[in-house]
Design a protein around this motif. Structure first.
Motif, PDB file in Angstrom:
ATOM      1  N   LEU A   1       0.834  -1.198   0.000  1.00  0.00           N
ATOM      2  CA  LEU A   1       0.000   0.000   0.000  1.00  0.00           C
ATOM      3  C   LEU A   1       0.869   1.248   0.000  1.00  0.00           C
ATOM      4  N   GLY A   2       0.753   2.020  -1.069  1.00  0.00           N
ATOM      5  CA  GLY A   2       1.404   3.310  -1.155  1.00  0.00           C
ATOM      6  C   GLY A   2       0.405   4.421  -0.942  1.00  0.00           C
ATOM      7  N   SER A   3       0.824   5.638  -1.203  1.00  0.00           N
ATOM      8  CA  SER A   3      -0.044   6.793  -0.959  1.00  0.00           C
ATOM      9  C   SER A   3      -0.364   7.596  -2.216  1.00  0.00           C
ATOM     10  N   ALA A   4       0.279   7.256  -3.345  1.00  0.00           N
ATOM     11  CA  ALA A   4       0.185   8.113  -4.530  1.00  0.00           C
ATOM     12  C   ALA A   4      -1.248   8.300  -5.023  1.00  0.00           C
ATOM     13  N   GLU A   5      -1.971   7.210  -5.170  1.00  0.00           N
ATOM     14  CA  GLU A   5      -3.331   7.306  -5.707  1.00  0.00           C
ATOM     15  C   GLU A   5      -4.231   8.108  -4.775  1.00  0.00           C
ATOM     16  N   ALA A   6      -4.116   7.850  -3.466  1.00  0.00           N
ATOM     17  CA  ALA A   6      -4.969   8.553  -2.504  1.00  0.00           C
ATOM     18  C   ALA A   6      -4.646  10.042  -2.468  1.00  0.00           C
ATOM     19  N   VAL A   7      -3.368  10.377  -2.535  1.00  0.00           N
ATOM     20  CA  VAL A   7      -2.967  11.788  -2.504  1.00  0.00           C
ATOM     21  C   VAL A   7      -3.455  12.511  -3.758  1.00  0.00           C
ATOM     22  N   ALA A   8      -3.330  11.861  -4.913  1.00  0.00           N
ATOM     23  CA  ALA A   8      -3.799  12.470  -6.162  1.00  0.00           C
ATOM     24  C   ALA A   8      -5.302  12.715  -6.102  1.00  0.00           C
ATOM     25  N   ALA A   9      -6.044  11.726  -5.620  1.00  0.00           N
ATOM     26  CA  ALA A   9      -7.499  11.880  -5.523  1.00  0.00           C
ATOM     27  C   ALA A   9      -7.875  12.982  -4.539  1.00  0.00           C
ATOM     28  N   GLN A  10      -7.144  13.073  -3.426  1.00  0.00           N
ATOM     29  CA  GLN A  10      -7.432  14.112  -2.440  1.00  0.00           C
ATOM     30  C   GLN A  10      -7.174  15.501  -3.014  1.00  0.00           C
ATOM     31  N   ALA A  11      -6.126  15.652  -3.813  1.00  0.00           N
ATOM     32  CA  ALA A  11      -5.833  16.949  -4.426  1.00  0.00           C
ATOM     33  C   ALA A  11      -6.988  17.390  -5.328  1.00  0.00           C
ATOM     34  N   LEU A  12      -7.519  16.458  -6.100  1.00  0.00           N
ATOM     35  CA  LEU A  12      -8.653  16.808  -6.960  1.00  0.00           C
ATOM     36  C   LEU A  12      -9.872  17.180  -6.122  1.00  0.00           C
ATOM     37  N   ARG A  13     -10.107  16.442  -5.037  1.00  0.00           N
ATOM     38  CA  ARG A  13     -11.249  16.775  -4.180  1.00  0.00           C
ATOM     39  C   ARG A  13     -11.098  18.167  -3.588  1.00  0.00           C
ATOM     40  N   ARG A  14      -9.887  18.510  -3.141  1.00  0.00           N
ATOM     41  CA  ARG A  14      -9.671  19.838  -2.562  1.00  0.00           C
ATOM     42  C   ARG A  14      -9.957  20.942  -3.578  1.00  0.00           C
ATOM     43  N   LEU A  15      -9.771  20.628  -4.863  1.00  0.00           N
ATOM     44  CA  LEU A  15     -10.011  21.613  -5.914  1.00  0.00           C
ATOM     45  C   LEU A  15     -11.428  21.519  -6.481  1.00  0.00           C
ATOM     46  N   GLY A  16     -12.217  20.588  -5.966  1.00  0.00           N
ATOM     47  CA  GLY A  16     -13.566  20.417  -6.489  1.00  0.00           C
ATOM     48  C   GLY A  16     -13.583  19.886  -7.898  1.00  0.00           C
ATOM     49  N   ALA A  17     -12.555  19.130  -8.268  1.00  0.00           N
ATOM     50  CA  ALA A  17     -12.435  18.598  -9.621  1.00  0.00           C
ATOM     51  C   ALA A  17     -12.667  17.098  -9.619  1.00  0.00           C
ATOM     52  N   LEU A  18     -13.220  16.589 -10.697  1.00  0.00           N
ATOM     53  CA  LEU A  18     -13.473  15.166 -10.838  1.00  0.00           C
ATOM     54  C   LEU A  18     -12.374  14.522 -11.692  1.00  0.00           C
ATOM     55  N   PRO A  19     -12.097  13.252 -11.472  1.00  0.00           N
ATOM     56  CA  PRO A  19     -11.178  12.547 -12.378  1.00  0.00           C
ATOM     57  C   PRO A  19     -11.751  12.509 -13.787  1.00  0.00           C
ATOM     58  N   GLU A  20     -10.931  12.760 -14.772  1.00  0.00           N
ATOM     59  CA  GLU A  20     -11.329  12.675 -16.173  1.00  0.00           C
ATOM     60  C   GLU A  20     -10.195  12.026 -16.957  1.00  0.00           C
ATOM     61  N   PRO A  21      -9.980  10.714 -16.747  1.00  0.00           N
ATOM     62  CA  PRO A  21      -8.843  10.059 -17.394  1.00  0.00           C
ATOM     63  C   PRO A  21      -8.905  10.062 -18.910  1.00  0.00           C
ATOM     64  N   ALA A  22     -10.108  10.270 -19.475  1.00  0.00           N
ATOM     65  CA  ALA A  22     -10.240  10.300 -20.931  1.00  0.00           C
ATOM     66  C   ALA A  22     -10.060  11.708 -21.505  1.00  0.00           C
ATOM     67  N   ALA A  23      -9.752  12.689 -20.650  1.00  0.00           N
ATOM     68  CA  ALA A  23      -9.566  14.062 -21.137  1.00  0.00           C
ATOM     69  C   ALA A  23      -8.391  14.139 -22.107  1.00  0.00           C
ATOM     70  N   GLU A  24      -8.428  15.134 -22.961  1.00  0.00           N
ATOM     71  CA  GLU A  24      -7.333  15.327 -23.916  1.00  0.00           C
ATOM     72  C   GLU A  24      -6.020  15.546 -23.146  1.00  0.00           C
ATOM     73  N   PRO A  25      -4.951  14.827 -23.498  1.00  0.00           N
ATOM     74  CA  PRO A  25      -3.673  14.973 -22.785  1.00  0.00           C
ATOM     75  C   PRO A  25      -2.968  16.271 -23.155  1.00  0.00           C
ATOM     76  N   SER A  26      -3.529  17.373 -22.682  1.00  0.00           N
ATOM     77  CA  SER A  26      -3.029  18.700 -23.053  1.00  0.00           C
ATOM     78  C   SER A  26      -2.197  19.348 -21.952  1.00  0.00           C
ATOM     79  N   GLY A  27      -2.018  18.652 -20.831  1.00  0.00           N
ATOM     80  CA  GLY A  27      -1.266  19.225 -19.726  1.00  0.00           C
ATOM     81  C   GLY A  27       0.210  19.343 -20.027  1.00  0.00           C
TER      82      GLY A  27
END
Length: 265
Positions: A202-228
């Motif tokens: 058990l690592g922390s990467a996935e949970a930390v990434a999800a928490q960051a999106l929650r703090r920003l009020g953003a939803l996961p969108e893995p199918a979004a255009e890879p424009s970052g």
């Protein structure tokens, strides 16, 4: 959306790669401290000073949130980082996954740096979340450094030493240093005993990434255009990803992201 991550070195790759999978349209800023690493042997005051320097360099890029993708910095510097940056920039710390590891009971090991192993912080987490499990703290001297420099022989040697200190009946291993998540499968092979129970890591990467999106009020969108885009800061200097980062799948995935080298970009 722009999210910054800080760590002493390349341990931030796991959380950054997790964020990129969840939101390939997000801009990422990776702020590390090759000039000052390792942070583990430093005093709490020194760790805080170096973490603040990394955070200030990252904040110059105007991120929407900052992830402290480092267990040592989360232990010693999280309060100072939040005091300086919030509420303008939400700060998300990294906590070892002791609670989910202990939920199933049985034998659990926490692999961490020598500085974190036995610390009051980790002991408090075990007391609060380790109920129902037999928790063993396992110090892993040299493993984070070996991972940082992609030194395969040193990685295998450090993992072997830690595995020998891990109970034979271990059911779950908590990866208490973000660097360790880059060599998860090598750790799994070392701790999985013939005829023994299947070991969960058990690592922390996935949970930390999800928490960051929650703090920003953003939803996961893995199918979004890879424009970052990707901004790499090495002790405040804009750069490419270190060569050692590309030795890991997480680094290779981020290496395909457009890197911003111009401060005005």
């Amino acid at each position: 959306m722009k999210i910054a991550l800080l760590d002493s070195g390349i341990g931030l790759l796991a959380a950054a790669a997790a964020l990129h999978r969840l939101r390939p349209d997000a801009d990422l800023v990776l702020s590390s401290d090759p000039d000052g690493m390792p942070w583990g042997p430093r005093t709490a005051e020194d760790v805080t000073e170096h973490a603040l320097a990394c955070a200030r360099a990252a904040v110059e890029t105007r991120p929407d949130a900052l992830i402290v993708a480092c267990n040592t910095a989360s232990v010693h510097a999280l309060a100072a980082l939040r005091a300086e940056l919030e509420p303008a920039v939400p700060v998300i710390g990294t906590v070892p996954a002791i609670k989910p590891a202990a939920a199933g009971g049985g034998s659990v090991a926490i692999w961490a740096t020598p500085a974190t192993t036995g610390s009051a912080y980790q002991r408090r987490l075990i007391e609060e979340f380790g109920h129902g499990a037999a928790v063993t703290e396992v110090a892993c001297p040299g493993l984070a450094d070996a991972v940082q420099y992609a030194d395969d022989a040193a990685i295998d040697a450090a993992i072997a030493v830690a595995a020998a200190r891990t109970p034979n009946d271990v059911r779950a291993v908590v990866l208490g240093c973000t660097h360790y998540e880059l060599v998860t499968e090598r750790i799994r092979t070392a701790v999985q005993r013939a005829g023994g129970p299947a070991v969960t890591l058990l690592g922390s990467a996935e949970a930390v990434a999800a928490q960051a999106l929650r703090r920003l009020g953003a939803l996961p969108e893995p199918a979004a255009e890879p424009s970052g885009s990707l901004t790499v800061l090495l002790s405040g200097r804009r750069s490419e990803l270190p060569a050692s980062a590309l030795a890991y799948p997480e680094g290779a995935a981020l290496g395909a992201v457009r890197i911003r080298l111009s401060p005005s970009a």
